[in-house]
Design an enzyme around this catalytic site. Structure first.
Site, PDB file in Angstrom:
ATOM      1  N   ASP A 173       1.914   4.145   2.820  1.00 19.45           N
ATOM      2  CA  ASP A 173       0.860   5.024   2.300  1.00 19.45           C
ATOM      3  C   ASP A 173       1.454   6.151   1.430  1.00 19.45           C
ATOM      4  O   ASP A 173       1.484   6.015   0.212  1.00 19.45           O
ATOM      5  CB  ASP A 173       0.055   5.603   3.470  1.00 19.45           C
ATOM      6  CG  ASP A 173      -1.411   5.830   3.155  1.00 19.45           C
ATOM      7  OD1 ASP A 173      -1.871   5.397   2.103  1.00 19.45           O
ATOM      8  OD2 ASP A 173      -2.101   6.449   3.988  1.00 19.45           O
ATOM      9  N   ASP A 174       1.864   7.234   2.029  1.00 15.95           N
ATOM     10  CA  ASP A 174       2.399   8.397   1.299  1.00 15.95           C
ATOM     11  C   ASP A 174       3.632   8.888   2.079  1.00 15.95           C
ATOM     12  O   ASP A 174       3.562   9.917   2.785  1.00 15.95           O
ATOM     13  CB  ASP A 174       1.347   9.519   1.257  1.00 15.95           C
ATOM     14  CG  ASP A 174       0.011   9.012   0.733  1.00 15.95           C
ATOM     15  OD1 ASP A 174      -0.127   8.841  -0.487  1.00 15.95           O
ATOM     16  OD2 ASP A 174      -0.886   8.760   1.568  1.00 15.95           O
ATOM     17  N   HIS A 225      -9.919   1.600   0.267  1.00 15.35           N
ATOM     18  CA  HIS A 225      -9.655   2.311   1.522  1.00 15.35           C
ATOM     19  C   HIS A 225     -10.935   2.363   2.355  1.00 15.35           C
ATOM     20  O   HIS A 225     -11.983   2.802   1.864  1.00 15.35           O
ATOM     21  CB  HIS A 225      -9.214   3.748   1.256  1.00 15.35           C
ATOM     22  CG  HIS A 225      -7.797   3.896   0.776  1.00 15.35           C
ATOM     23  ND1 HIS A 225      -7.320   3.320  -0.354  1.00 15.35           N
ATOM     24  CD2 HIS A 225      -6.756   4.578   1.320  1.00 15.35           C
ATOM     25  CE1 HIS A 225      -6.053   3.644  -0.512  1.00 15.35           C
ATOM     26  NE2 HIS A 225      -5.671   4.409   0.492  1.00 15.35           N
ATOM     27  N   HIS A 257       0.850  -1.209   0.000  1.00 13.65           N
ATOM     28  CA  HIS A 257       0.000   0.000   0.000  1.00 13.65           C
ATOM     29  C   HIS A 257       0.875   1.245   0.000  1.00 13.65           C
ATOM     30  O   HIS A 257       1.237   1.769   1.056  1.00 13.65           O
ATOM     31  CB  HIS A 257      -0.896  -0.030   1.250  1.00 13.65           C
ATOM     32  CG  HIS A 257      -1.944   1.039   1.299  1.00 13.65           C
ATOM     33  ND1 HIS A 257      -3.288   0.769   1.431  1.00 13.65           N
ATOM     34  CD2 HIS A 257      -1.868   2.387   1.236  1.00 13.65           C
ATOM     35  CE1 HIS A 257      -3.969   1.896   1.460  1.00 13.65           C
ATOM     36  NE2 HIS A 257      -3.120   2.910   1.341  1.00 13.65           N
ATOM     37  N   HIS A 267       1.052   4.928  -2.384  1.00 13.89           N
ATOM     38  CA  HIS A 267       0.517   5.713  -3.505  1.00 13.89           C
ATOM     39  C   HIS A 267       1.686   6.302  -4.276  1.00 13.89           C
ATOM     40  O   HIS A 267       2.524   7.013  -3.694  1.00 13.89           O
ATOM     41  CB  HIS A 267      -0.388   6.834  -2.986  1.00 13.89           C
ATOM     42  CG  HIS A 267      -1.586   6.323  -2.249  1.00 13.89           C
ATOM     43  ND1 HIS A 267      -2.812   6.187  -2.842  1.00 13.89           N
ATOM     44  CD2 HIS A 267      -1.734   5.881  -0.984  1.00 13.89           C
ATOM     45  CE1 HIS A 267      -3.677   5.695  -1.965  1.00 13.89           C
ATOM     46  NE2 HIS A 267      -3.049   5.504  -0.831  1.00 13.89           N
ATOM     47  N   GLU A 284     -10.194   4.176   7.862  1.00  9.83           N
ATOM     48  CA  GLU A 284      -9.060   5.064   8.135  1.00  9.83           C
ATOM     49  C   GLU A 284      -9.618   6.325   8.810  1.00  9.83           C
ATOM     50  O   GLU A 284      -9.389   6.565   9.988  1.00  9.83           O
ATOM     51  CB  GLU A 284      -8.329   5.432   6.837  1.00  9.83           C
ATOM     52  CG  GLU A 284      -7.194   6.431   7.023  1.00  9.83           C
ATOM     53  CD  GLU A 284      -6.650   7.004   5.708  1.00  9.83           C
ATOM     54  OE1 GLU A 284      -7.336   6.940   4.676  1.00  9.83           O
ATOM     55  OE2 GLU A 284      -5.528   7.550   5.749  1.00  9.83           O
TER      56      GLU A 284
HETATM   57  N1  ADE Z   1      -4.804   8.937  -1.266  1.00 14.17           N
HETATM   58  C1  ADE Z   1      -3.508   9.019  -0.969  1.00 14.17           C
HETATM   59  N2  ADE Z   1      -3.315   8.738   0.328  1.00 14.17           N
HETATM   60  C2  ADE Z   1      -4.520   8.454   0.861  1.00 14.17           C
HETATM   61  C3  ADE Z   1      -4.977   8.084   2.141  1.00 14.17           C
HETATM   62  N3  ADE Z   1      -4.140   7.934   3.174  1.00 14.17           N
HETATM   63  N4  ADE Z   1      -6.288   7.894   2.319  1.00 14.17           N
HETATM   64  C4  ADE Z   1      -7.128   8.053   1.299  1.00 14.17           C
HETATM   65  N5  ADE Z   1      -6.748   8.379   0.076  1.00 14.17           N
HETATM   66  C5  ADE Z   1      -5.449   8.591  -0.149  1.00 14.17           C
HETATM   67 ZN    ZN Z   2      -3.682   4.923   1.067  1.00 13.59          ZN
END
Ligand code: ADE
Ligand code: ZN
Length: 331
Positions: A274-275, A193, A13, A15, A196
């Site tokens: 994630d990011d 998703h 996971h 992005h 969260e």
């Molecule tokens: N797009 C990129 N990161 C995300 C996240 N943590 N939750 C939802 N959409 C996303």
């Molecule tokens: Zn994500």
């Protein structure tokens, strides 16, 4: 944190656009003469204050990703960093909606360039990547259906899954059932998703309405013991991103993050970032924090990576090759 760099890792996971280092985005902005207002703070890091603001900054930064070659470069940069962190197999979420004008022709060109980037990274760094084209929930169900069609039309060696991120409070997951039906029909692996930003009910909605085998995050399922039992019973795999959750304030600190409790309850959990630059993390940092907080050992991480590759959206030969790299003595 260097100790955790060496352990071979599987990441499910991350992005692609959210993994772009701030310097990468600044370089492209300079090359194209684009001014990015409000994207960076005084230290040059991404600037955001809450989840909605994070999504706005993310989309603003993505303005500089304008051509297939921009995406090729991004894939190469992100995979080089992951490989340096010990990742041997990764699945990249990437949004067809951010690829040119959204037409099938544009998607084909962008996908070809990203594939070239993944092949170059595999040749240079030995990292295997697969792509999960991802709808953006707050762009609405119709665009999600188009994204699913693009994905279904290009299923192959690299395009192996379909997912959805974006604003979890937008619409209802049942609105996206038609998009997921197209992706399921094409034989793609499916994730979404949920759990969260929204609570356990969003995870239940994902399982009730979408044919997913994995949930992105899903950690707020912990609020409902019956749902935790359902996840464990049905073998639903959670792509957890603890550092992301803590940065976004979903949980106040590492000890209160539920990943260890979910694992103890028999839920299949995996660890991702994630990011990463948005949340000031990377995978070795996540492992170090989990080890320090919950006492997880190298054996725990190897087991978690095995769970991840078992749940990966890849073909059996790729899976076997990655398993051999996770535990060479067992292969
Ligand atoms: N797009 C990129 N990161 C995300 C996240 N943590 N939750 C939802 N959409 C996303
Ligand atoms: Zn994500």
């Amino acid at each position: 944190m260097t100790g955790w760099r060496d352990i071979p890792k599987v990441e499910l996971h991350v992005h692609l656009e959210g993994a772009a280092p701030p310097d990468f985005i600044r370089t492209l902005a300079t090359e194209k003469g684009i001014t990015l207002d409000g994207v960076f703070d005084g230290q040059g890091a991404y600037l955001w204050e809450d989840f909605a603001h994070f999504l706005r900054t993310y989309e603003a930064a993505c303005q500089v990703l304008q051509t297939p070659d921009d995406f090729r470069r991004l894939v190469e940069a992100v995979l080089a960093k992951s490989a340096g962190d010990g990742v041997v197999y990764t699945e990249l979420f990437l949004a067809p909606d951010l690829c040119g004008d959204g037409s099938a022709a544009a998607w084909a060109d962008y996908l070809a360039a990203m594939t070239e980037g993944a092949e170059a990274a595999e040749a240079a760094h030995g990292i295997t990547a697969r792509f999960i084209p991802t709808a953006i929930r707050h762009f609405g169900p119709e665009r999600a259906t188009t994204a699913a069609r693009r994905t279904a039309d290009t299923v192959g060696k690299y395009v192996t899954g379909f997912g959805m991120g974006g604003e979890e409070r937008f619409g209802h997951l049942s609105d996206y059932a038609p998009a997921y039906a197209i992706a399921a029909e094409a034989g793609l692996g499916l994730t979404v998703h949920a759990g969260e930003i929204c609570g356990a009910e969003s995870v239940a909605a994902a399982l009730d309405h979408l044919p997913v085998s994995r949930i992105g995050h899903g950690v707020r399922a912990v609020e409902d013991p019956g749902l935790v039992r359902r996840l464990a019973r049905d073998g639903i795999v959670l792509e957890t991103n603890p550092g992301s959750n803590i940065a976004l304030g979903v949980f106040p600190d590492w000890p209160s993050h539920p990943v260890s409790r979910l694992r103890d309850a028999g839920v299949a959990v995996t660890i991702s970032t994630d990011d990463p630059p948005y949340f000031h993390t990377d995978l070795p940092t996540e492992y170090a924090r989990l080890a320090a907080t919950f006492g997880w050992t190298a054996a725990d991480f190897t087991a978690i990576n095995r769970t991840a590759i078992d749940a990966a959206f890849c073909d059996p030969d790729t899976r076997a090759a990655v398993i051999a790299r996770l535990a060479p003595e067992d292969s």
